[in-house]
Enzyme design. Structure first.
Site, PDB file in Angstrom:
ATOM      1  CB  SER A  59      -0.922   0.079   1.211  1.00 20.48           C
ATOM      2  OG  SER A  59      -0.920  -1.047   1.971  1.00 20.48           O
ATOM      3  CG  HIS A 101      -3.042  -0.927  -3.592  1.00 21.41           C
ATOM      4  ND1 HIS A 101      -3.540   0.332  -3.374  1.00 21.41           N
ATOM      5  CD2 HIS A 101      -2.893  -1.479  -2.354  1.00 21.41           C
ATOM      6  CE1 HIS A 101      -3.691   0.529  -2.081  1.00 21.41           C
ATOM      7  NE2 HIS A 101      -3.308  -0.558  -1.440  1.00 21.41           N
ATOM      8  CD  GLU A 157      -4.965   2.585  -6.130  1.00 22.17           C
ATOM      9  OE1 GLU A 157      -5.620   3.608  -5.908  1.00 22.17           O
ATOM     10  OE2 GLU A 157      -3.896   2.323  -5.530  1.00 22.17           O
ATOM     11  CG  ASN A 166      -4.256   4.413   0.367  1.00 18.72           C
ATOM     12  OD1 ASN A 166      -5.470   4.310   0.559  1.00 18.72           O
ATOM     13  ND2 ASN A 166      -3.439   3.391   0.502  1.00 18.72           N
TER      14      ASN A 166
HETATM   15  N1  LIG Z   1      -4.787  -4.926   5.278  1.00 15.67           N
HETATM   16  C1  LIG Z   1      -5.121  -3.997   4.410  1.00 15.67           C
HETATM   17  O1  LIG Z   1      -6.112  -3.268   4.584  1.00 15.67           O
HETATM   18  C2  LIG Z   1      -4.308  -3.820   3.160  1.00 15.67           C
HETATM   19  C3  LIG Z   1      -4.894  -3.190   2.040  1.00 15.67           C
HETATM   20  C4  LIG Z   1      -4.150  -3.079   0.860  1.00 15.67           C
HETATM   21  C5  LIG Z   1      -2.849  -3.549   0.825  1.00 15.67           C
HETATM   22  N2  LIG Z   1      -2.301  -4.136   1.939  1.00 15.67           N
HETATM   23  C6  LIG Z   1      -0.926  -4.656   1.832  1.00 15.67           C
HETATM   24  O2  LIG Z   1      -0.993  -6.056   1.658  1.00 15.67           O
HETATM   25  C7  LIG Z   1       0.138  -6.673   2.270  1.00 15.67           C
HETATM   26  C8  LIG Z   1      -0.328  -7.717   3.261  1.00 15.67           C
HETATM   27  O3  LIG Z   1      -1.162  -7.112   4.219  1.00 15.67           O
HETATM   28  P1  LIG Z   1      -2.093  -7.980   5.181  1.00 15.67           P
HETATM   29  O4  LIG Z   1      -2.960  -7.021   5.895  1.00 15.67           O
HETATM   30  O5  LIG Z   1      -2.686  -9.099   4.444  1.00 15.67           O
HETATM   31  O6  LIG Z   1      -1.002  -8.539   6.210  1.00 15.67           O
HETATM   32  P2  LIG Z   1      -1.109  -9.797   7.178  1.00 15.67           P
HETATM   33  O7  LIG Z   1      -0.176  -9.523   8.303  1.00 15.67           O
HETATM   34  O8  LIG Z   1      -2.530 -10.131   7.470  1.00 15.67           O
HETATM   35  O9  LIG Z   1      -0.511 -11.004   6.289  1.00 15.67           O
HETATM   36  C9  LIG Z   1       0.825 -11.090   5.882  1.00 15.67           C
HETATM   37  C10 LIG Z   1       1.144 -12.552   5.669  1.00 15.67           C
HETATM   38  O10 LIG Z   1       2.412 -12.637   5.010  1.00 15.67           O
HETATM   39  C11 LIG Z   1       3.132 -13.733   5.584  1.00 15.67           C
HETATM   40  N3  LIG Z   1       4.547 -13.489   5.311  1.00 15.67           N
HETATM   41  C12 LIG Z   1       5.364 -12.585   5.856  1.00 15.67           C
HETATM   42  N4  LIG Z   1       6.574 -12.628   5.260  1.00 15.67           N
HETATM   43  C13 LIG Z   1       6.532 -13.601   4.337  1.00 15.67           C
HETATM   44  C14 LIG Z   1       7.450 -14.112   3.375  1.00 15.67           C
HETATM   45  N5  LIG Z   1       8.683 -13.629   3.278  1.00 15.67           N
HETATM   46  N6  LIG Z   1       7.036 -15.088   2.559  1.00 15.67           N
HETATM   47  C15 LIG Z   1       5.781 -15.590   2.637  1.00 15.67           C
HETATM   48  N7  LIG Z   1       4.872 -15.150   3.520  1.00 15.67           N
HETATM   49  C16 LIG Z   1       5.234 -14.151   4.357  1.00 15.67           C
HETATM   50  C17 LIG Z   1       2.740 -13.725   7.033  1.00 15.67           C
HETATM   51  O11 LIG Z   1       2.955 -14.984   7.639  1.00 15.67           O
HETATM   52  C18 LIG Z   1       1.257 -13.348   6.953  1.00 15.67           C
HETATM   53  O12 LIG Z   1       0.430 -14.483   6.866  1.00 15.67           O
HETATM   54  C19 LIG Z   1       0.960  -5.536   2.857  1.00 15.67           C
HETATM   55  O13 LIG Z   1       1.947  -5.154   1.940  1.00 15.67           O
HETATM   56  C20 LIG Z   1      -0.064  -4.437   3.040  1.00 15.67           C
HETATM   57  O14 LIG Z   1       0.505  -3.156   3.025  1.00 15.67           O
HETATM   58  C21 LIG Z   1      -3.009  -4.290   3.090  1.00 15.67           C
END
Ligand SMILES: NC(=O)c1ccc[n+]([C@@H]2O[C@H](COP(=O)([O-])OP(=O)(O)OC[C@H]3O[C@@H](n4cnc5c(N)ncnc54)[C@H](O)[C@@H]3O)[C@@H](O)[C@H]2O)c1
Length: 509
Positions: free
Chosen positions: A130, A151, A163, A201
């Site tokens: 993000s 995204h 996106e 954003n």
């Molecule tokens: N949560 C939101 O609202 C949102 C919205 C848009 C984008 N994002 C982006 O999406 C991404 C994930 O966010 P999320 O909220 O799902 O996070 P989350 O913490 O729920 O999930 C992340 C997952 O990645 C795994 N992980 C970490 N490092 C790893 C690796 N090297 N290899 C494989 N797996 C790995 C973790 O075990 C975990 O299950 C981030 O970059 C975040 O910025 C989040």
């Protein structure tokens, strides 16, 4: 190079199966082959993480079977489409890999390096980050042209927008393929530049920072700003309730990243008031307090935004300083008598565009004690915002408020403010949208599509400029800039040209 993402045997890898990865895998695997129905291979670094995510997806779908929205056969097909990878090497046959691991540049850079060693050079690698620049994730790779952003928004199955982010080296065939993939995943894709906050954003900073600016200037309370945005402007939520919902620990750092990313452009200036809440750990709903307090059941304790006048006016007479059809209609709906000339006693009603009440009375030579400024923006049947100059007569003001309340609208009384609440909030949202279109973050049409789908806005920023009136929108900003002396309010050249020419803000060049 090209990739036909509509091929029936397309395989999509999803790395990181937390909240986002799980949703991305679901929209990939679910559905018929024309709309979804792809093979998705899930990998997570946490042992059992991918299997748990798959079980969660199937559980969700079974819930939809119970509601009659899906069949057991649909769930079985999705089940068959969802594969689990025990190690990264299991993703070697993927045509596309979407990454959704922790939001950390080093973690993502390392992962993309490892992926490059596993997949063939034509496999597209996409990040769901993000806030991290896609180019910085791709920087040390051999084949940077096949890296882009993808995204998605949370929760993915419900939020239609995606996106597609083109970084400096992203090849056009990659963005084309990812747009097509987004569509196959039943999303609405928009192609966006690799700039801080991408589109949604960044665009979303306008409502929050301007709401905070109004608060910081002591012009209105969070409750008043939110009520005006809902009732007058048709937003589902105002900025303060939205900040409390998403969490101050999420939105304050995000504001800072975008402000830093645009090298302190004053349009994106965060507020020390926001930081104060962040520092205090008052993070919104999740901590039981943010801009609002929340009761034991989690319901918002709203101090209210309505001004209840203490007087019943002896007469229903108002003075109209100049002819304004909407104001005349309002006065008639209130059953009041409008005088064309000042009788020396009655409230004088004005409806300034962009100016505060003080500037209006001084420019027009009106009595500052009896002049009441009314904002005629938006749905005036629901809520009217009024303000007076310092030193105004409270009884005259309340007489005007009582007369206006007879229309059935609620009345919000704020401190004297250039552009009240609705005008300045909407003009700032519109202005940033115009700027995004001008600097090519996305096309004008995509700016509006993304902001309506990504933030549930009633209309996109450019449509909002048209809704305000492009000339009025431009005038509001010029007045705000002149009265506050703040460069924050400088109109986008995109808006200025369309205002000068009398064109819609959506007119492309
Ligand atoms: N949560 C939101 O609202 C949102 C919205 C848009 C984008 N994002 C982006 O999406 C991404 C994930 O966010 P999320 O909220 O799902 O996070 P989350 O913490 O729920 O999930 C992340 C997952 O990645 C795994 N992980 C970490 N490092 C790893 C690796 N090297 N290899 C494989 N797996 C790995 C973790 O075990 C975990 O299950 C981030 O970059 C975040 O910025 C989040």
């Amino acid at each position: 190079m090209t990739l036909d993402v509509n091929r029936p045997d397309l395989v999509v890898g999803v790395v990181g199966t937390g909240a986002m990865g799980r949703g991305i895998a679901q929209v990939t695997a679910q559905g018929s082959p024309e709309r979804g129905g792809m093979k998705a291979i899930m990998f997570d670094a946490a042992a059992g993480g991918a299997a748990k995510a798959k079980a969660g997806i199937l559980e969700t779908l079974k819930g939809l079977v119970a509601k009659g929205r899906l069949t057991d056969a649909d769930v079985a097909k999705t089940d068959a489409n969802l594969g689990i990878a025990d190690k990264l090497e299991d993703l070697k046959a993927c045509h596309v890999v979407v990454e959704a691991v922790f939001e950390n540049l080093e973690v993502k850079q390392k992962l993309f390096g490892e992926l490059e060693a596993v997949v063939p050079p034509e496999t597209i690698l996409a990040s769901n980050t993000s806030s991290i620049r896609i180019a910085s994730i791709a920087r040390s790779l051999k084949h940077r042209e096949r890296v882009c952003g993808m995204h998605y928004f949370n929760p993915v199955p419900l939020m239609k927008l995606v996106e597609v982010i083109r970084a400096a080296d992203t090849a056009p065939w990659v963005t084309d393929a990812m747009v097509a993939l987004g569509k196959r995943q039943t999303r609405v894709p928009v192609v966006v530049g690799d700039t801080p906050g991408f589109l949604v954003n960044l665009g979303g900073t306008a409502i929050g920072t301007e709401g905070l600016r109004i608060l910081q200037e002591g012009r209105a309370t969070p409750s008043q700003v939110d009520a005006v945005m809902r009732d007058s402007c048709g937003f589902r939520m105002g900025p303060f309730e939205l900040m409390d919902l998403t969490g101050i620990d999420v939105n304050f750092p995000a504001r800072k990243i975008i402000y830093e990313g645009f090298f302190h452009d004053r349009r994106m200036t965060p507020s020390p008031y926001h930081e104060s809440l962040y520092a205090a750990g008052r993070l919104g709903r999740k901590t039981g307090g943010g801009w609002y307090a929340y009761d034991a059941k989690g319901a918002k304790v709203d101090p209210g935004a309505d001004h209840l006048p203490s007087v019943v006016p002896a007469t229903r007479v108002v003075v109209m300083d100049s002819h304004n059809e909407k104001l005349v209609g309002l006065v008639m709906a209130a059953g009041a008598q409008a005088l064309g000339a000042d009788d020396g006693r009655s409230p004088i009603l004005v409806a300034p565009i962009g100016k505060d009440c003080t500037t209006t009375v001084v420019e027009r030579g009106l009595d500052p004690r009896r002049t009441v400024a009314i904002d005629l923006t938006g749905d005036i049947a629901k809520r009217l915002t009024i303000m007076t100059a310092p030193g105004a007569d409270d009884l005259v003001r309340d007489a005007a408020a009582a007369i206006l309340a007879r229309t059935g609208a609620k009345v919000t009384l704020i401190k004297d403010s250039p552009g009240f609440i609705a005008q300045r909030m909407c003009a700032m949202i519109a202005n940033l949208g115009c700027e995004m279109a001008m600097i090519g973050i996305a096309s004008a049409a995509d700016v509006d599509t993304a902001m309506t789908l990504g933030l549930n806005y009633p209309r996109g920023p450019l449509a909002l400029a048209d809704w305000l009136g492009v000339k009025d929108c431009h005038e509001i900003l010029l007045q705000l800039q002149a009265i506050t002396g703040d460069d924050r309010y400088r109109p986008s050249q995109w808006l200025r040209r369309r205002a000068q020419l009398g064109l819609s803000a959506m007119t492309i060049e």
